[in-house]
Design a protein around this motif. Structure first.
Motif, PDB file in Angstrom:
ATOM      1  N   ARG A 184      -0.309  -9.736  -2.260  1.00  0.00           N
ATOM      2  CA  ARG A 184      -1.439 -10.339  -2.972  1.00  0.00           C
ATOM      3  C   ARG A 184      -0.971 -11.604  -3.673  1.00  0.00           C
ATOM      4  NH1 ARG A 184      -5.825  -6.984  -3.426  1.00  0.00           N
ATOM      5  NH2 ARG A 184      -5.480  -4.873  -2.662  1.00  0.00           N
ATOM      6  N   GLY A 185      -1.489 -12.744  -3.243  1.00  0.00           N
ATOM      7  CA  GLY A 185      -1.112 -14.014  -3.839  1.00  0.00           C
ATOM      8  C   GLY A 185      -1.911 -14.314  -5.086  1.00  0.00           C
ATOM      9  N   SER A 186      -1.437 -15.306  -5.827  1.00  0.00           N
ATOM     10  CA  SER A 186      -2.127 -15.720  -7.052  1.00  0.00           C
ATOM     11  C   SER A 186      -3.072 -16.890  -6.796  1.00  0.00           C
ATOM     12  CB  SER A 186      -1.102 -16.118  -8.109  1.00  0.00           C
ATOM     13  OG  SER A 186      -0.238 -17.137  -7.603  1.00  0.00           O
ATOM     14  N   GLY A 187      -3.053 -17.423  -5.579  1.00  0.00           N
ATOM     15  CA  GLY A 187      -3.890 -18.565  -5.237  1.00  0.00           C
ATOM     16  C   GLY A 187      -3.746 -18.883  -3.764  1.00  0.00           C
ATOM     17  N   PRO A 188      -4.110 -20.108  -3.340  1.00  0.00           N
ATOM     18  CA  PRO A 188      -4.011 -20.494  -1.926  1.00  0.00           C
ATOM     19  C   PRO A 188      -2.600 -20.318  -1.387  1.00  0.00           C
ATOM     20  CG  PRO A 188      -5.270 -22.116  -3.165  1.00  0.00           C
ATOM     21  CD  PRO A 188      -4.680 -21.187  -4.169  1.00  0.00           C
ATOM     22  N   LEU A 189      -2.498 -19.695  -0.226  1.00  0.00           N
ATOM     23  CA  LEU A 189      -1.180 -19.419   0.352  1.00  0.00           C
ATOM     24  C   LEU A 189      -0.396 -20.695   0.638  1.00  0.00           C
ATOM     25  CD1 LEU A 189      -2.008 -16.518   2.843  1.00  0.00           C
ATOM     26  CD2 LEU A 189      -0.725 -16.359   0.712  1.00  0.00           C
ATOM     27  N   GLY A 200       2.034 -21.870  -1.931  1.00  0.00           N
ATOM     28  CA  GLY A 200       3.171 -21.038  -2.311  1.00  0.00           C
ATOM     29  C   GLY A 200       2.883 -20.237  -3.559  1.00  0.00           C
ATOM     30  N   GLY A 201       3.927 -19.963  -4.307  1.00  0.00           N
ATOM     31  CA  GLY A 201       3.763 -19.164  -5.508  1.00  0.00           C
ATOM     32  C   GLY A 201       4.213 -17.734  -5.302  1.00  0.00           C
ATOM     33  N   SER A 202       3.976 -16.901  -6.291  1.00  0.00           N
ATOM     34  CA  SER A 202       4.432 -15.522  -6.251  1.00  0.00           C
ATOM     35  C   SER A 202       3.390 -14.617  -5.588  1.00  0.00           C
ATOM     36  CB  SER A 202       4.722 -15.009  -7.661  1.00  0.00           C
ATOM     37  OG  SER A 202       3.532 -15.059  -8.445  1.00  0.00           O
ATOM     38  N   MET A 203       3.856 -13.453  -5.127  1.00  0.00           N
ATOM     39  CA  MET A 203       2.969 -12.470  -4.518  1.00  0.00           C
ATOM     40  C   MET A 203       3.365 -11.088  -5.005  1.00  0.00           C
ATOM     41  SD  MET A 203       2.538 -13.816  -0.590  1.00  0.00           S
ATOM     42  CE  MET A 203       0.803 -13.425  -0.509  1.00  0.00           C
ATOM     43  N   ASP A 204       2.363 -10.260  -5.264  1.00  0.00           N
ATOM     44  CA  ASP A 204       2.608  -8.864  -5.617  1.00  0.00           C
ATOM     45  C   ASP A 204       2.691  -8.045  -4.342  1.00  0.00           C
ATOM     46  OD1 ASP A 204       2.530  -9.349  -8.366  1.00  0.00           O
ATOM     47  OD2 ASP A 204       0.350  -9.190  -8.410  1.00  0.00           O
ATOM     48  N   VAL A 205       3.596  -7.099  -4.314  1.00  0.00           N
ATOM     49  CA  VAL A 205       3.827  -6.289  -3.115  1.00  0.00           C
ATOM     50  C   VAL A 205       3.361  -4.865  -3.358  1.00  0.00           C
ATOM     51  CG1 VAL A 205       5.536  -5.510  -1.428  1.00  0.00           C
ATOM     52  CG2 VAL A 205       5.856  -7.697  -2.618  1.00  0.00           C
ATOM     53  N   SER A 206       2.552  -4.374  -2.428  1.00  0.00           N
ATOM     54  CA  SER A 206       2.061  -3.001  -2.519  1.00  0.00           C
ATOM     55  C   SER A 206       1.789  -2.503  -1.100  1.00  0.00           C
ATOM     56  CB  SER A 206       0.792  -2.941  -3.382  1.00  0.00           C
ATOM     57  OG  SER A 206       0.365  -1.602  -3.558  1.00  0.00           O
ATOM     58  N   ILE A 207       0.939  -1.506  -0.972  1.00  0.00           N
ATOM     59  CA  ILE A 207       0.533  -1.020   0.346  1.00  0.00           C
ATOM     60  C   ILE A 207      -0.984  -0.937   0.393  1.00  0.00           C
ATOM     61  CG2 ILE A 207       2.664   0.311   0.576  1.00  0.00           C
ATOM     62  CD1 ILE A 207       0.915   2.860   0.206  1.00  0.00           C
ATOM     63  N   ALA A 208      -1.538  -0.894   1.601  1.00  0.00           N
ATOM     64  CA  ALA A 208      -2.985  -0.815   1.754  1.00  0.00           C
ATOM     65  C   ALA A 208      -3.327  -0.169   3.086  1.00  0.00           C
ATOM     66  CB  ALA A 208      -3.610  -2.214   1.680  1.00  0.00           C
ATOM     67  N   GLY A 209      -4.336   0.667   3.068  1.00  0.00           N
ATOM     68  CA  GLY A 209      -4.826   1.316   4.280  1.00  0.00           C
ATOM     69  C   GLY A 209      -5.973   2.225   3.888  1.00  0.00           C
ATOM     70  N   ALA A 210      -7.084   2.147   4.589  1.00  0.00           N
ATOM     71  CA  ALA A 210      -8.279   2.905   4.200  1.00  0.00           C
ATOM     72  C   ALA A 210      -7.994   4.395   4.068  1.00  0.00           C
ATOM     73  CB  ALA A 210      -9.398   2.660   5.211  1.00  0.00           C
ATOM     74  N   GLU A 211      -7.321   4.952   5.061  1.00  0.00           N
ATOM     75  CA  GLU A 211      -7.104   6.396   5.064  1.00  0.00           C
ATOM     76  C   GLU A 211      -6.116   6.824   3.982  1.00  0.00           C
ATOM     77  OE1 GLU A 211      -8.348   4.785   8.945  1.00  0.00           O
ATOM     78  OE2 GLU A 211      -6.605   4.383   7.673  1.00  0.00           O
ATOM     79  N   SER A 212      -5.049   6.046   3.787  1.00  0.00           N
ATOM     80  CA  SER A 212      -4.101   6.401   2.726  1.00  0.00           C
ATOM     81  C   SER A 212      -4.709   6.171   1.346  1.00  0.00           C
ATOM     82  CB  SER A 212      -2.790   5.625   2.876  1.00  0.00           C
ATOM     83  OG  SER A 212      -3.011   4.232   2.918  1.00  0.00           O
ATOM     84  N   ASN A 213      -5.636   5.216   1.231  1.00  0.00           N
ATOM     85  CA  ASN A 213      -6.351   5.053  -0.039  1.00  0.00           C
ATOM     86  C   ASN A 213      -7.101   6.329  -0.395  1.00  0.00           C
ATOM     87  OD1 ASN A 213      -5.547   2.364  -0.082  1.00  0.00           O
ATOM     88  ND2 ASN A 213      -7.525   1.554   0.560  1.00  0.00           N
ATOM     89  N   VAL A 214      -7.754   6.915   0.598  1.00  0.00           N
ATOM     90  CA  VAL A 214      -8.486   8.163   0.376  1.00  0.00           C
ATOM     91  C   VAL A 214      -7.519   9.279   0.016  1.00  0.00           C
ATOM     92  CG1 VAL A 214      -9.922   9.934   1.477  1.00  0.00           C
ATOM     93  CG2 VAL A 214     -10.417   7.515   1.860  1.00  0.00           C
ATOM     94  N   ILE A 219      -0.631  -7.149   5.560  1.00  0.00           N
ATOM     95  CA  ILE A 219      -1.911  -7.727   5.174  1.00  0.00           C
ATOM     96  C   ILE A 219      -1.691  -8.636   3.963  1.00  0.00           C
ATOM     97  CG2 ILE A 219      -2.470  -5.682   3.771  1.00  0.00           C
ATOM     98  CD1 ILE A 219      -5.429  -6.198   4.389  1.00  0.00           C
ATOM     99  N   LEU A 220      -2.280  -9.834   4.017  1.00  0.00           N
ATOM    100  CA  LEU A 220      -2.166 -10.804   2.928  1.00  0.00           C
ATOM    101  C   LEU A 220      -3.526 -11.020   2.281  1.00  0.00           C
ATOM    102  CD1 LEU A 220       0.048 -13.581   4.595  1.00  0.00           C
ATOM    103  CD2 LEU A 220       0.799 -11.603   3.275  1.00  0.00           C
ATOM    104  N   PHE A 221      -3.576 -10.951   0.964  1.00  0.00           N
ATOM    105  CA  PHE A 221      -4.795 -11.230   0.210  1.00  0.00           C
ATOM    106  C   PHE A 221      -4.637 -12.591  -0.469  1.00  0.00           C
ATOM    107  CE2 PHE A 221      -4.600  -6.625   0.462  1.00  0.00           C
ATOM    108  CZ  PHE A 221      -5.899  -6.281   0.803  1.00  0.00           C
ATOM    109  N   GLU A 222      -5.582 -13.482  -0.198  1.00  0.00           N
ATOM    110  CA  GLU A 222      -5.505 -14.850  -0.706  1.00  0.00           C
ATOM    111  C   GLU A 222      -6.737 -15.168  -1.556  1.00  0.00           C
ATOM    112  OE1 GLU A 222      -5.224 -19.410   1.068  1.00  0.00           O
ATOM    113  OE2 GLU A 222      -6.129 -17.807   2.265  1.00  0.00           O
ATOM    114  N   PRO A 223      -6.618 -15.124  -2.880  1.00  0.00           N
ATOM    115  CA  PRO A 223      -7.745 -15.483  -3.742  1.00  0.00           C
ATOM    116  C   PRO A 223      -8.080 -16.971  -3.598  1.00  0.00           C
ATOM    117  CG  PRO A 223      -6.035 -14.307  -4.964  1.00  0.00           C
ATOM    118  CD  PRO A 223      -5.442 -14.715  -3.662  1.00  0.00           C
TER     119      PRO A 223
END
Length: 329
Positions: free
Chosen positions: A24-29, A32-46, A97-101
């Motif tokens: 998860r970025g803090s702005g446009p990829l 550059g800048g920092s990114m938070d690292v985690s995991i994501a997946g619909a089924e594992s979210n459930v 997966i990359l999230f770009e606000p």
């Protein structure tokens, strides 16, 4: 209290699908800048949402034999999800997966999952997950996994067959993803799955993917068509976002309004809703109770950043009714 205590050693919920490393970025990829690292997946979210509510959950998916895959498994284990049914693929990487606000209410999502380990999940792996420690009470699937590739589609079909053989309740969240397949492709698979499904969950624009083409009209009409088609479906739950949700059963339909919260991040809200609904179902709650818990867990997700990080524990379910500014001691 976990419902497992009252049902021997059977796992409450088994789910399978792809879980990716999420950045998860803090702005446009491009800046550059920092990114938070985690995991994501619909089924594992459930699975995480249910585990936090005290239910025993098992995730059967495939990750690469890499550090990204280790992050996925380590995170799920830390959240109390059984990953003994997961497999490592030495010939394919864990997806990304990359999230770009880009704007306050707009986030672009970029997937790097083609040829990933998750897309190569096998039917044999699903059979092994069903066998140990025994058939689950509920099988939860989404329409994402079958869209990943032929192997994942076969794995889902085998899971449905095993659920029928063992009398396992099947919950399907349609979760249509246009980047993965067309509506026509999705409809062909979803309609073929309907005879196996007990609880169908879909947004109002996804429901047409599950009914015959001639069953046009309102979501209510489509839900009634599914309930009356002799398919075995006992519940059709229609997610309406900020307008709440409506559950359709043979006894009629019941609507629940969304819980008002300050929206922070809508990602994962649908998965949190499903976790809440299945939790109350496992607890023996009636339709009203299932909807109430579902809109509550969905609201927690909307009010929190991340795919699953804001999922509540059972003791936290009452916090939304505590009032603004309340200090809970």
């Amino acid at each position: 209290m976990s419902t497992t205590a009252a049902h021997g050693t059977a796992t409450d919920v088994l789910t399978l699908g792809e879980t990716m490393v999420a950045l998860r970025g803090s702005g446009p990829l491009k800046l550059g800048g920092s990114m938070d690292v985690s995991i994501a997946g619909a089924e594992s979210n459930v699975a995480i949402g249910l585990a936090r509510l005290g239910h025993s959950t098992r995730w059967a998916g495939a990750v690469g034999d890499d550090e990204a895959g280790e992050l996925v498994l380590r995170t799920l284990r830390a959240e109390g999800v059984d990953v003994s049914g997961a497999t490592r693929d030495p010939d394919a990487p864990t997806g990304l997966i990359l999230f770009e606000p880009r704007l306050p209410d707009v986030t672009r999502v970029h997937y790097y999952r083609a040829g990933s380990a998750g897309s190569r999940l096998t039917a044999a792996a699903v059979e092994a997950a069903f066998a140990t420690p025994g058939p689950p009470r509920v099988l939860h699937l989404t329409g994402i996994t079958p869209a990943l590739g032929p192997a994942a589609l076969d794995a889902c079909r085998r899971a449905l067959e095993l659920a029928r053989e063992h009398g396992t309740t099947v919950c399907l969240d349609v979760n249509f993803r246009s980047r993965l397949w067309s509506r026509e492709e999705a409809a062909a698979v979803m309609r073929s799955w309907i005879p196996y499904v007990d609880v169908l969950i879909a947004s109002d624009d996804e429901l047409p993917l599950c009914v015959a083409p001639e069953a046009a009209g309102t979501a209510s009409g489509q839900a009634k068509a599914l309930l009356g088609a002799g398919t075995g479906i006992g519940e059709v739950v229609v997610k309406l976002g900020a307008d709440g949700a409506t559950a359709h059963t043979a006894e009629g339909e019941l609507h629940a309004a969304a819980r008002p919260v300050r929206a922070v991040d809508a990602v994962g809200a649908g998965d949190a809703f499903v976790a809440g609904y299945l939790s109350a179902l496992l607890d023996g709650g009636d339709v009203a109770g299932r909807l109430d818990r579902a809109v509550t867990t969905g609201a927690f997700a909307v009010a929190s950043h991340g795919d699953w990080e804001g999922a509540p524990t059972r003791v936290e379910l009452g916090l939304l009714g505590a009032g603004a500014g309340t200090v809970v001691r």
